[in-house]
Design a protein around this motif. Structure first.
Motif: not given
Length: 613
Positions: A341-343, A371-372, A391-392, A414-416
């Protein structure tokens, strides 16, 4: 002649040094615990309390307490205070006059307490530590001889066990903080800490008597404390170390067969019967009740089944355990991977469907990280899981589903991706760059990034080869550095380095055949953590999952590293095998050599990489 039962409670909630926060709990802890331990119907201890004293006084009282212990005595010591570690990792208990930078001379060291325990003549001792880093105390404990060991004894008048040895139960492990109430807020009302509150409650109510035989054993108490504390605060993990012979009991309980008393009389008699057919009939009735719609009856059946699992000699114990396992809540899917997901993009959401009996569905969902997010759908009871994109970086969290039947963890990953560059930079390279920084929640981004159907093509093979050359040079330098260091270390240690020595033969084998293993470790560690090696990062590449463009899993990283690295353990043939794999991949529009095919991965542009080759 029966020995005495003595307890020493040390509570510190006021400190002279402003660097030590005044704790809310210890004074209340001391009063609550002293009361339950003194109660002749519960602990029957002779209790002494040391509160807010300087370190010399605390050390004197501790040493005196252990020194006066007689061979048949049962001793219990409880610390409720700040736990401090110095730079060497040694644990100290803070006193009123403790200065954090001078802990050796102003605090009571865990080593001192251990030494006092080790020379004590008492038959058995238990130590309860309600402080931060309490698990570090266990790192210095060693077994003692059978004649000198100590663990809390039992009530001899009630024919309780006579265990020998020592036991340490701590509120937290060696690297965690202990919590007071919900938080360490200064303006919160006085209340016992999470650990001591559970300790007092378990002993006073008898809830810690898990098998309901009228006695609270040390094992039962620790199991009760662990479940109770973890349910209230997943960030705190109690620890326990017990070295003893025989069973150890801490208190009396009036909860004899309490769980069965909530059942009908015929069902209760069947479970207590020696007739196995009657027991089987009773277990069938409990299984029907625990999965039924009546929440009250289900809770009573669950308590009875749990009681059966705590009876080591009961024939129905295994069947009860199986029923409880089957009744646990089942999340669908069992794990959530939100991908990339894009920051700053809108928070993605996923539906978590919950399957199970009504008692299991009556659960609380607690995310382990902020964050969740979790929201319950009132119509269906299912959960909507959201993720903050502020936050990335990678996200590896979980959601704890706590129900009366037990806890279930649902992993969330996930990955931001880093935020978009400034508009001035983006305007210089329109098209591909704009597509690269689009929100990962939109399907076109995944297509453009991994399938080559969008406006961002897959990286050309020459960039991948350049990345590999950089990696191989780094591995070559590190490998020879390790080999040379091994030779120097062996020479300085006096190990013979001759052509017929075992060390030289092992060294030669590693120098010839060890490169494949080193390449495997290099790829596996870096890909598993960052989805990119140093060479890939240098040319703006990364590895993604072939099915959706999301972050690769560790299993994929290990498979990819193994297929590429391990064959190179065979000189010449291994390199030839890898070369053939790369040549065979060139006609493929997605440039997938053998390691990518085996691991179901793709090599694509990193978000920070160049727009074109």
């Amino acid at each position: 002649m029966s020995g005495a039962r003595k307890a020493l409670i040390i509570a510190q909630d006021v400190y002279d040094d402003p660097g030590l926060t005044e704790l809310r709990s210890p004074a209340q802890d001391a009063l609550a615990l002293a009361e339950v331990l003194r109660d002749p119907d519960v602990g029957a201890f002779d209790v002494a309390v040391v509160q807010n004293e300087p370190s010399p006084v605390v050390a004197h009282r501790v040493e005196e307490f252990f020194a006066e212990g007689r061979r048949e005595d049962a001793l219990l010591v409880h610390f409720s205070c700040h736990g401090l570690k110095n730079l060497s990792g040694e644990l100290f208990f803070a006193a009123r006059d403790t200065v954090p930078r001078l802990v050796r001379s102003t605090a009571v060291s865990a080593y001192f307490v251990r030494k006092c325990m080790s020379v004590c003549r008492a038959r058995n001792t238990v130590l309860l530590l309600d402080c931060c880093f309490g698990g570090a105390f266990l790192e210095g404990m060693g077994l003692r001889s059978a004649g000198d060991a100590h663990v809390l004894d039992s009530f001899s008048a009630q024919e309780m066990g006579s265990g020998r040895g020592w036991a340490v139960v701590t509120a937290s492990n060696a690297i965690e903080y202990a919590f007071e109430g919900d938080r360490l807020a200064q303006d919160a009302p006085h209340a016992p800490s999470v650990f001591t509150s559970a300790l007092v409650s378990g002993l006073s109510t008898g809830e810690a008597d898990l098998n309901e035989d009228g006695r609270v054993s040390l094992d039962e108490l620790y199991d009760y404390l662990y479940d109770r504390i973890r349910s209230e605060n997943p960030h705190q993990t109690p620890s326990c170390s017990v070295h003893m012979q025989g069973d150890v009991y801490l208190a009396r309980s009036d909860r004899r067969h309490h769980a069965l008393n909530q059942l009908s009389e015929p069902l209760r008699r069947a479970l207590l019967s020696s007739d196995q057919s009657a027991q089987q009939w009773g277990v069938v009735q409990l299984e029907a009740a625990v999965t039924g719609a009546d929440i009250v009856a289900a809770a009573a059946a669950h308590a009875a089944l749990f009681w059966l699992t705590r009876q080591p000699s009961h024939p129905a114990g295994a069947a009860a355990h199986r029923i409880l396992e089957a009744a646990l809540i089942t999340p669908v899917p069992a794990a959530l991977d939100l991908g990339c997901i894009a920051q700053g993009a809108p928070s993605p959401s996923r539906l978590l469907h919950l399957v199970g009996p009504p008692l299991a569905l009556d659960c609380k969902a607690r995310p382990r990280t902020d964050a969740v997010g979790v929201q319950r759908m009132p119509e269906t009871g299912d959960l909507v899981i959201t993720l903050s994109t502020s936050n990335a970086g990678p996200v590896e969290s979980s959601i704890v589903l706590s129900s009366p039947l037990g806890d279930v963890d649902v992993p969330v990953t996930a990955e931001v991706l880093p935020a978009s560059p400034p508009e001035a930079e983006r305007s210089e390279a329109p098209g591909p760059v704009a597509q690269e920084w689009r929100s990962a929640t939109a399907p076109p981004l995944a297509d453009a990034r991994i399938d080559g159907r969008g406006d961002r093509p897959h990286p050309k093979m020459r960039r991948r080869v350049l990345a590999r050359l950089i990696d191989l040079v780094l591995v070559f330098i590190v490998g020879w550095a390790l080999l040379i260091a091994a030779l120097l270390l062996a020479e300085s240690s006096g190990v013979g380095i001759t052509e017929d020595s075992a060390f030289f033969n092992a060294w030669m084998l590693l120098a010839i055949f060890g490169w494949g293993l080193l390449i495997f470790l290099y790829d596996a560690l870096l890909l598993g953590r960052w989805a990119s090696t140093i060479g890939m990062a240098a040319v703006g590449l990364r590895v993604v999952d072939a099915s959706g463009g999301g972050r690769i899993r560790r299993r994929q990283a290990f498979i990819r590293a193994a297929v590429f690295g391990l064959p190179q353990s065979i000189p010449v043939l291994g390199q030839f095998f890898i070369l053939i794999g790369y040549l065979a991949s060139t006609p493929d529009g997605r440039n997938r050599p053998l390691e990518d095919v085996a691991a179901s991965t793709l090599v694509g542009h990193a978000p920070w990489g160049r727009a074109s080759d």
